[in-house]
Motif scaffolding. Structure first.
Motif, PDB file in Angstrom:
ATOM      1  N   TYR A  25     -77.254 -19.311   9.448  1.00  0.00           N
ATOM      2  CA  TYR A  25     -77.160 -19.198   7.996  1.00  0.00           C
ATOM      3  C   TYR A  25     -75.881 -19.846   7.471  1.00  0.00           C
ATOM      4  CZ  TYR A  25     -76.861 -17.386   3.310  1.00  0.00           C
ATOM      5  OH  TYR A  25     -76.737 -17.291   1.955  1.00  0.00           O
ATOM      6  N   ARG A  26     -74.770 -19.567   8.099  1.00  0.00           N
ATOM      7  CA  ARG A  26     -73.489 -20.121   7.622  1.00  0.00           C
ATOM      8  C   ARG A  26     -73.498 -21.649   7.644  1.00  0.00           C
ATOM      9  NH1 ARG A  26     -68.395 -16.718   9.973  1.00  0.00           N
ATOM     10  NH2 ARG A  26     -68.773 -14.834   8.766  1.00  0.00           N
ATOM     11  N   CYS A  27     -74.033 -22.218   8.715  1.00  0.00           N
ATOM     12  CA  CYS A  27     -74.040 -23.682   8.850  1.00  0.00           C
ATOM     13  C   CYS A  27     -74.893 -24.328   7.770  1.00  0.00           C
ATOM     14  CB  CYS A  27     -74.592 -24.086  10.211  1.00  0.00           C
ATOM     15  SG  CYS A  27     -73.629 -23.517  11.624  1.00  0.00           S
ATOM     16  N   ILE A  28     -76.128 -23.866   7.622  1.00  0.00           N
ATOM     17  CA  ILE A  28     -77.040 -24.523   6.692  1.00  0.00           C
ATOM     18  C   ILE A  28     -76.658 -24.238   5.247  1.00  0.00           C
ATOM     19  CG2 ILE A  28     -78.810 -22.718   6.659  1.00  0.00           C
ATOM     20  CD1 ILE A  28     -79.358 -26.540   6.621  1.00  0.00           C
ATOM     21  N   TYR A  29     -76.115 -23.054   4.973  1.00  0.00           N
ATOM     22  CA  TYR A  29     -75.700 -22.739   3.607  1.00  0.00           C
ATOM     23  C   TYR A  29     -74.596 -23.702   3.155  1.00  0.00           C
ATOM     24  CZ  TYR A  29     -74.045 -20.177  -0.465  1.00  0.00           C
ATOM     25  OH  TYR A  29     -73.684 -19.839  -1.745  1.00  0.00           O
ATOM     26  N   ALA A  30     -73.596 -23.873   4.007  1.00  0.00           N
ATOM     27  CA  ALA A  30     -72.483 -24.761   3.657  1.00  0.00           C
ATOM     28  C   ALA A  30     -72.956 -26.209   3.523  1.00  0.00           C
ATOM     29  CB  ALA A  30     -71.386 -24.662   4.707  1.00  0.00           C
ATOM     30  N   TYR A  31     -73.839 -26.640   4.426  1.00  0.00           N
ATOM     31  CA  TYR A  31     -74.308 -28.021   4.393  1.00  0.00           C
ATOM     32  C   TYR A  31     -75.140 -28.307   3.141  1.00  0.00           C
ATOM     33  CZ  TYR A  31     -76.021 -32.522   5.904  1.00  0.00           C
ATOM     34  OH  TYR A  31     -76.296 -33.858   5.963  1.00  0.00           O
ATOM     35  N   VAL A  32     -76.094 -27.410   2.841  1.00  0.00           N
ATOM     36  CA  VAL A  32     -76.965 -27.622   1.674  1.00  0.00           C
ATOM     37  C   VAL A  32     -76.161 -27.527   0.381  1.00  0.00           C
ATOM     38  CG1 VAL A  32     -78.895 -26.643   0.363  1.00  0.00           C
ATOM     39  CG2 VAL A  32     -79.088 -26.947   2.826  1.00  0.00           C
ATOM     40  N   LYS A  33     -75.201 -26.618   0.332  1.00  0.00           N
ATOM     41  CA  LYS A  33     -74.376 -26.481  -0.873  1.00  0.00           C
ATOM     42  C   LYS A  33     -73.591 -27.766  -1.139  1.00  0.00           C
ATOM     43  CE  LYS A  33     -71.233 -23.326  -3.158  1.00  0.00           C
ATOM     44  NZ  LYS A  33     -70.495 -22.082  -3.072  1.00  0.00           N
ATOM     45  N   ALA A  34     -73.133 -28.406  -0.092  1.00  0.00           N
ATOM     46  CA  ALA A  34     -72.331 -29.618  -0.253  1.00  0.00           C
ATOM     47  C   ALA A  34     -73.175 -30.883  -0.430  1.00  0.00           C
ATOM     48  CB  ALA A  34     -71.414 -29.787   0.960  1.00  0.00           C
ATOM     49  N   ASN A  35     -74.317 -30.981   0.283  1.00  0.00           N
ATOM     50  CA  ASN A  35     -75.056 -32.247   0.342  1.00  0.00           C
ATOM     51  C   ASN A  35     -76.419 -32.248  -0.351  1.00  0.00           C
ATOM     52  OD1 ASN A  35     -73.103 -33.610   2.060  1.00  0.00           O
ATOM     53  ND2 ASN A  35     -73.717 -32.120   3.584  1.00  0.00           N
ATOM     54  N   HIS A  36     -76.973 -31.076  -0.627  1.00  0.00           N
ATOM     55  CA  HIS A  36     -78.276 -30.946  -1.302  1.00  0.00           C
ATOM     56  C   HIS A  36     -79.403 -31.687  -0.583  1.00  0.00           C
ATOM     57  CE1 HIS A  36     -76.357 -28.914  -4.624  1.00  0.00           C
ATOM     58  NE2 HIS A  36     -75.468 -29.891  -4.670  1.00  0.00           N
ATOM     59  N   CYS A  37     -79.357 -31.697   0.751  1.00  0.00           N
ATOM     60  CA  CYS A  37     -80.447 -32.299   1.524  1.00  0.00           C
ATOM     61  C   CYS A  37     -80.479 -31.672   2.910  1.00  0.00           C
ATOM     62  CB  CYS A  37     -80.289 -33.814   1.635  1.00  0.00           C
ATOM     63  SG  CYS A  37     -78.871 -34.336   2.603  1.00  0.00           S
ATOM     64  N   CYS A  38     -81.601 -31.855   3.608  1.00  0.00           N
ATOM     65  CA  CYS A  38     -81.730 -31.357   4.980  1.00  0.00           C
ATOM     66  C   CYS A  38     -80.888 -32.243   5.894  1.00  0.00           C
ATOM     67  CB  CYS A  38     -83.192 -31.388   5.412  1.00  0.00           C
ATOM     68  SG  CYS A  38     -83.436 -30.958   7.155  1.00  0.00           S
ATOM     69  N   PRO A  39     -80.105 -31.661   6.794  1.00  0.00           N
ATOM     70  CA  PRO A  39     -79.259 -32.479   7.667  1.00  0.00           C
ATOM     71  C   PRO A  39     -80.046 -33.285   8.695  1.00  0.00           C
ATOM     72  CG  PRO A  39     -79.044 -30.160   8.222  1.00  0.00           C
ATOM     73  CD  PRO A  39     -79.870 -30.227   6.984  1.00  0.00           C
ATOM     74  N   LEU A  40     -81.272 -32.867   9.023  1.00  0.00           N
ATOM     75  CA  LEU A  40     -82.045 -33.573  10.035  1.00  0.00           C
ATOM     76  C   LEU A  40     -83.031 -34.575   9.455  1.00  0.00           C
ATOM     77  CD1 LEU A  40     -82.738 -30.592  12.456  1.00  0.00           C
ATOM     78  CD2 LEU A  40     -80.929 -32.296  12.564  1.00  0.00           C
ATOM     79  N   THR A  41     -83.673 -34.229   8.337  1.00  0.00           N
ATOM     80  CA  THR A  41     -84.690 -35.115   7.764  1.00  0.00           C
ATOM     81  C   THR A  41     -84.204 -35.873   6.548  1.00  0.00           C
ATOM     82  OG1 THR A  41     -85.590 -33.381   6.331  1.00  0.00           O
ATOM     83  CG2 THR A  41     -86.548 -33.599   8.547  1.00  0.00           C
TER      84      THR A  41
ATOM     85  N   PRO B 299     -84.593 -33.860   0.108  1.00  0.00           N
ATOM     86  CA  PRO B 299     -83.798 -33.147  -0.903  1.00  0.00           C
ATOM     87  C   PRO B 299     -84.112 -31.655  -0.872  1.00  0.00           C
ATOM     88  CG  PRO B 299     -85.530 -34.436  -1.945  1.00  0.00           C
ATOM     89  CD  PRO B 299     -85.544 -34.784  -0.494  1.00  0.00           C
ATOM     90  N   THR B 300     -83.092 -30.831  -1.032  1.00  0.00           N
ATOM     91  CA  THR B 300     -83.295 -29.383  -0.962  1.00  0.00           C
ATOM     92  C   THR B 300     -82.223 -28.663  -1.764  1.00  0.00           C
ATOM     93  OG1 THR B 300     -83.759 -27.574   0.569  1.00  0.00           O
ATOM     94  CG2 THR B 300     -81.932 -29.010   1.130  1.00  0.00           C
ATOM     95  N   GLU B 301     -82.448 -27.391  -2.001  1.00  0.00           N
ATOM     96  CA  GLU B 301     -81.516 -26.540  -2.731  1.00  0.00           C
ATOM     97  C   GLU B 301     -81.308 -25.250  -1.940  1.00  0.00           C
ATOM     98  OE1 GLU B 301     -79.864 -27.383  -5.479  1.00  0.00           O
ATOM     99  OE2 GLU B 301     -80.873 -29.314  -5.547  1.00  0.00           O
ATOM    100  N   LEU B 302     -80.349 -24.459  -2.359  1.00  0.00           N
ATOM    101  CA  LEU B 302     -80.061 -23.197  -1.660  1.00  0.00           C
ATOM    102  C   LEU B 302     -81.241 -22.226  -1.720  1.00  0.00           C
ATOM    103  CD1 LEU B 302     -76.356 -22.599  -2.745  1.00  0.00           C
ATOM    104  CD2 LEU B 302     -77.205 -23.341  -0.513  1.00  0.00           C
ATOM    105  N   GLN B 303     -82.063 -22.332  -2.748  1.00  0.00           N
ATOM    106  CA  GLN B 303     -83.200 -21.419  -2.872  1.00  0.00           C
ATOM    107  C   GLN B 303     -84.282 -21.694  -1.822  1.00  0.00           C
ATOM    108  OE1 GLN B 303     -83.581 -22.649  -6.784  1.00  0.00           O
ATOM    109  NE2 GLN B 303     -85.320 -24.011  -6.475  1.00  0.00           N
ATOM    110  N   HIS B 304     -84.180 -22.800  -1.085  1.00  0.00           N
ATOM    111  CA  HIS B 304     -85.143 -23.120  -0.039  1.00  0.00           C
ATOM    112  C   HIS B 304     -84.774 -22.506   1.316  1.00  0.00           C
ATOM    113  CE1 HIS B 304     -85.958 -26.741  -2.755  1.00  0.00           C
ATOM    114  NE2 HIS B 304     -86.931 -25.869  -2.926  1.00  0.00           N
TER     115      HIS B 304
END
Length: 125
Positions: free
Chosen positions: A92-108, A111-116
């Motif tokens: 949770y900590r990793c993906i929350y910080a990544y999505v908050k900063a980049n607004h996309c999936c780190p692997l694919t 585009p994504t948001e925190l609500q996903h």
């Protein structure tokens, strides 16, 4: 009393007809040839490929254990969370910080948001 009920029916029919015409015009606009490219771009995201460690030859009777390492920190997943736009599971900590900063999936890169982010509740062992 009869005139009041007649008036109520007339108002109901008038309102229903107006809403029906609006709905039909909306459908005509939505499915018009001018909007087909817009509708396709909004509704179609490519499906991400399955993770390589989950691809198994269908002729083998092998049970595949899901990888419990986070793809971002490479440590054992803590508080497992799935990103619904791609289906990958992270800490949770990793993906929350990544999505908050980049607004996309780190692997694919989708585009994504925190609500996903969806918490995975695993049975206690």
């Amino acid at each position: 009393m009869m005139s009041q009920s007649t008036r109520s029916v007339a108002v109901f029919l008038s309102t229903s007809l107006s809403l029906g015409v609006f709905f039909l015009q909306f459908l005509e606009w939505l499915y018009s040839s001018e909007n087909q490219s817009l509708v396709k771009t909004i509704t179609s995201l490519p499906v991400p490929p399955p993770p390589l460690h989950l691809q198994v030859d269908c002729h083998e009777d092998v049970q595949v254990a899901a990888d419990k390492n986070c793809p971002l920190c490479f440590k054992l997943q803590n508080n497992s969370t799935v990103l619904s736009t791609s289906g990958f599971v992270f800490c949770y900590r990793c993906i929350y910080a990544y999505v908050k900063a980049n607004h996309c999936c780190p692997l694919t890169g989708f585009p994504t948001e925190l609500q996903h982010l969806i918490k995975i509740y695993e049975p206690e062992s």
